[in-house]
Design an enzyme around this catalytic site. Structure first.
Site, mmCIF file in Angstrom:
data_model
loop_
_atom_site.group_PDB
_atom_site.id
_atom_site.type_symbol
_atom_site.label_atom_id
_atom_site.label_comp_id
_atom_site.label_asym_id
_atom_site.label_seq_id
_atom_site.Cartn_x
_atom_site.Cartn_y
_atom_site.Cartn_z
ATOM 1 N N TYR A 114 0.828 -1.206 0.000
ATOM 2 C CA TYR A 114 0.000 0.000 0.000
ATOM 3 C C TYR A 114 0.866 1.262 0.000
ATOM 4 C CZ TYR A 114 -4.358 -2.539 0.537
ATOM 5 O OH TYR A 114 -5.447 -3.344 0.307
ATOM 6 N N PRO A 156 -11.002 -7.816 -13.522
ATOM 7 C CA PRO A 156 -11.168 -6.542 -12.829
ATOM 8 C C PRO A 156 -12.633 -6.123 -12.829
ATOM 9 C CG PRO A 156 -9.314 -6.424 -14.335
ATOM 10 C CD PRO A 156 -10.030 -7.713 -14.636
ATOM 11 N N GLU A 206 -8.239 -7.493 5.200
ATOM 12 C CA GLU A 206 -7.348 -8.487 4.597
ATOM 13 C C GLU A 206 -6.577 -9.268 5.653
ATOM 14 O OE1 GLU A 206 -5.168 -6.108 1.784
ATOM 15 O OE2 GLU A 206 -7.043 -5.533 0.784
ATOM 16 N N PRO A 252 -19.830 -20.638 -10.828
ATOM 17 C CA PRO A 252 -20.257 -20.537 -9.434
ATOM 18 C C PRO A 252 -21.706 -20.934 -9.229
ATOM 19 C CG PRO A 252 -20.018 -18.352 -10.407
ATOM 20 C CD PRO A 252 -19.439 -19.320 -11.383
ATOM 21 N N TYR A 255 -10.203 -18.534 -10.513
ATOM 22 C CA TYR A 255 -11.168 -19.389 -11.200
ATOM 23 C C TYR A 255 -12.208 -19.862 -10.207
ATOM 24 C CZ TYR A 255 -7.610 -19.371 -14.837
ATOM 25 O OH TYR A 255 -6.706 -18.963 -15.782
#
Length: 404
Positions: A98, A396, A140, A284, A212
């Site tokens: 970051y 993205p 995170e 999914p 994936y």
């Protein structure tokens, strides 16, 4: 969250920054990769950098976060942050990076906007950046700790070798890989709808990472599905990693895989569910259907899928089998160029006007952005609240933070 003084400055300068973001982001990436070429080689998607989609996604997330802070200065856009955080953990973004991003992003802003970036303006946008960065770092850190606890190992290095135990050719361009931990350890838990990251070593030695979707979660294994991406009509390069995996990954090979992640997964409950997908976006949804069938769900399930034709439709047989196994389900398939006439299938794009959408439906969508926009609009018109419409997009997220 955002100080009153900074909120005024950001609101006043947001049009200028937003209007210049198309010039800022390529300059930022150029500066960062020049200083840290290893990031492009082993972390960032080289294909998305080549076609510009990563730049568009970064611009969208910055603008969306700043706009959210202005509209609701005492609230944090947690849903947007969660989506970004899952993606970051899945590819191994570290907290230290970051600072690297901050350095080169602000250098690009100053270079593009010049004297307009006064000390006051720089301080306000610095506050925005670190509010977003520190919030992401907290999320995170939690995700990494949870993932490491589930599979064992170091939270700062979640990669693990998996052995390919089976390969299934779903269509000419779609392959599923069944993998098990090479160390014989436990398979981390996965929620239906999540994805894994795969790290592949390319011919030039670069280690490229892609996500994936899990199309199944058999006992002691994970199954992910890969569509081979060809070159685009407007000059986009062919999918570097998808073509590599199709050509070279076979049973007995070992591949590095990160634990399952993703903020869009099937929630527990007994209300109606609508699963809508287009193309490879049904991976999914297949996992969600399999979970519902395996648990003997009695929920009303409406499965909707759009594809080019029957031959390009991966998991076509599974869709029919799983919806038959469920007590209260229906399948609605749309083909743009159908091969022959099938009474249970329809010609054209997905049209929810011809599909029953029960009251109280929670919807899950996956597919290209134009498909997501169209189906979301149709669901809203059918009375499904926006909060009950969840989406996943591969690559993205060019739709991040948008309401339309």
């Amino acid at each position: 969250m955002l100080s009153a003084k900074s909120a005024e400055v950001v609101e006043a300068t947001l049009p200028a920054v937003g209007g210049a973001i198309g010039d800022i982001t390529p300059l930022f990436y150029g500066k960062m990769f020049a200083a840290h070429p290893e990031l492009l080689r082993d972390l960032f998607n080289r294909g998305n950098q080549a076609n510009g989609t990563q730049r568009q996604a970064l611009a969208g997330s910055i603008a969306a976060f700043a706009s959210a802070l202005i509209a609701h200065p005492d609230q944090r856009p947690d849903a947007m942050l969660a989506r970004i955080a899952h993606k970051h953990v899945s590819v191994g973004i570290s907290n230290a990076q970051y600072k690297i991003v901050h350095e080169h992003l602000f250098a690009a802003i100053v270079e593009v906007l010049g004297e307009a970036v006064t000390p006051e303006v720089a301080a306000a946008w610095d506050e925005v950046y670190w509010l977003m960065a520190n919030a992401l770092i907290a999320v995170e850190d939690r995700l990494r700790t949870e993932a490491a606890a589930a599979q064992g190992g170091d939270p700062d290095d979640l990669w693990r070798p998996y052995t390919v135990v089976a390969r299934y050719q779903e269509t000419d361009d779609v392959v599923s890989f069944l993998v098990r931990p090479a160390d014989g350890g436990p398979v981390p838990p996965a929620r239906p709808g999540q994805y894994v990251s795969v790290r592949a070593t390319m011919a030039d030695g670069a280690r490229q990472i892609r996500q994936y979707s899990l199309s199944g979660n058999p006992d002691g294994a994970l199954q992910f599905t890969v569509k081979r991406a060809g070159a685009g009509a407007s000059g986009e390069p062919a999918g570097e990693v998808s073509n590599h995996l199709h050509a070279h990954l076979n049973p007995g090979d070992v591949i590095e895989v990160a634990p399952p992640l993703g903020d869009v997964s099937l929630a527990d409950g007994d209300g109606p569910v609508l699963l809508a997908s287009a193309g490879i976006g049904n991976t999914p949804m297949t996992a969600m259907l399999a979970h519902l069938a395996a648990t003997g769900s009695t929920r009303t399930v409406v499965a909707v899928h759009g594809d080019r034709d029957q031959l390009s439709h991966a998991f076509r047989a599974e869709l029919g089998r799983l919806t038959t196994e469920l007590a209260n389900s229906s399948a609605h398939v749309f083909y743009e160029q159908p091969l022959g006439a099938w009474p249970q299938e329809r010609t054209g794009l997905v049209d929810l006007a011809t599909v029953p959408v029960p009251a109280g439906t929670t919807a899950y969508l996956c597919g290209p952005v134009p498909f997501l926009r169209s189906v979301r609009a149709q669901l809203l018109a059918a009375g499904v609240p926006a909060a009950d419409i969840h989406y996943e997009v591969f690559g993205p997220d060019l739709w991040l933070g948008q309401d339309a």
